[in-house]
Design a protein around this motif. Sequence first.
Motif, PDB file in Angstrom:
ATOM      1  N   THR A   1       0.844  -1.199   0.000  1.00 19.96           N
ATOM      2  CA  THR A   1       0.000   0.000   0.000  1.00 19.96           C
ATOM      3  C   THR A   1       0.882   1.252   0.000  1.00 19.96           C
ATOM      4  N   LYS A   2       0.574   2.134  -0.948  1.00 16.80           N
ATOM      5  CA  LYS A   2       1.407   3.335  -1.137  1.00 16.80           C
ATOM      6  C   LYS A   2       1.117   4.361  -0.046  1.00 16.80           C
TER       7      LYS A   2
ATOM      8  N   ARG B   1      10.756   2.591  -3.305  1.00 19.75           N
ATOM      9  CA  ARG B   1      10.967   1.985  -4.623  1.00 19.75           C
ATOM     10  C   ARG B   1      11.949   2.820  -5.430  1.00 19.75           C
TER      11      ARG B   1
ATOM     12  N   SER C   1       8.621   6.229  -4.646  1.00 26.64           N
ATOM     13  CA  SER C   1       7.388   6.032  -3.871  1.00 26.64           C
ATOM     14  C   SER C   1       7.625   5.010  -2.767  1.00 26.64           C
ATOM     15  N   LYS C   2       6.806   5.096  -1.711  1.00 26.98           N
ATOM     16  CA  LYS C   2       7.033   4.263  -0.523  1.00 26.98           C
ATOM     17  C   LYS C   2       5.819   3.389  -0.267  1.00 26.98           C
ATOM     18  N   TRP C   3       6.036   2.089  -0.198  1.00 31.18           N
ATOM     19  CA  TRP C   3       4.947   1.126  -0.121  1.00 31.18           C
ATOM     20  C   TRP C   3       5.118   0.249   1.111  1.00 31.18           C
TER      21      TRP C   3
END
Length: 278
Positions: free
Chosen positions: A208-209, A258, A263-265
Amino acid sequence: MATSNKDHWSAEKYQNAAGFVPKLTSTVVSYLDVQPTDRVLDIGCGDGPLTAQIAAAASSGQVLGLDASPSFIQSAQKNHASKNCTFKLQDCTKLQDCPEAVDGSWDKVFSNAALHWILRNPETRVGVFENAHKALKKGGRLIFEQGGAGNVAEVHAAFTAALIHAGLSVQQAREACPWFFPGPDWMTKTLTDIGFEVEKCELEYRPTKCNPDNADGSGGVMGWLRLMGAKFLEAVEEGKREAVLREVSDIVESIVTREEDGSKWLGYTRLRAVARKK
Ligand SMILES: C[S@@+](CC[C@H](N)C(=O)[O-])C[C@H]1O[C@@H](n2cnc3c(N)ncnc32)[C@H](O)[C@@H]1O
């Protein structure tokens, strides 16, 4: 380890740190399959937008949202209450104290992203489902999604390590965890033993972002950790909390970012179930 009853939630902090939670719900809402006349009890309803969405579909039914956060219930009452959508402050580990909840009049008991908090205490864990069973009419359904086995494991590991570095024993660090993330085997057996027929019980790994970072630090990974990890931080004295948070954030950001776009998930794992009261 004793945990405080301090209310860490607020609608504004939740929107900034994890506003995606009540929105990433298409699967569990499709399982809920709201009918116009449904009476739905929403356990751990938060600040209410999803409860109101359910109430809009149950146009000639009734929806009652219960939550233990005074701040969230206040926001829900202000922004989402309507003729068929009401909210009440209620600790859902003690649903037996809420006669209108456990009166056997509900077609559906629903919960999104709340049961992993509500089930934290082993002493009241099974009772939450016993009360959900009492709440339902015969043939009624319990439909929910919560964090499942392995949920946000990178966050869990980083908080545990940082608390040990801050001087807690391994056991104390484990006890500071505010969540219970069961797998489908535990859930199926627990619900079956109580008298439910389990129609679905599934575990999904669903990265989930995170929200983007923002100027006041209430967004991004840090905002998420500050809000969702508030109970971990209570385990250390106040003067050490910012350093613990910084350590956790450094570790988690190293794992979840990533390369392709920054982006961070987070590694969300969702446990979803549908169970019918026989
Ligand atoms: C991540 S929020 C989810 C809220 C909402 N269901 C949604 O989808 O946005 C978790 C919620 O669980 C609630 N909660 C935690 N422990 C609880 C308890 N013992 N009784 C009732 N609500 C509880 C919190 O107050 C919070 O509103």
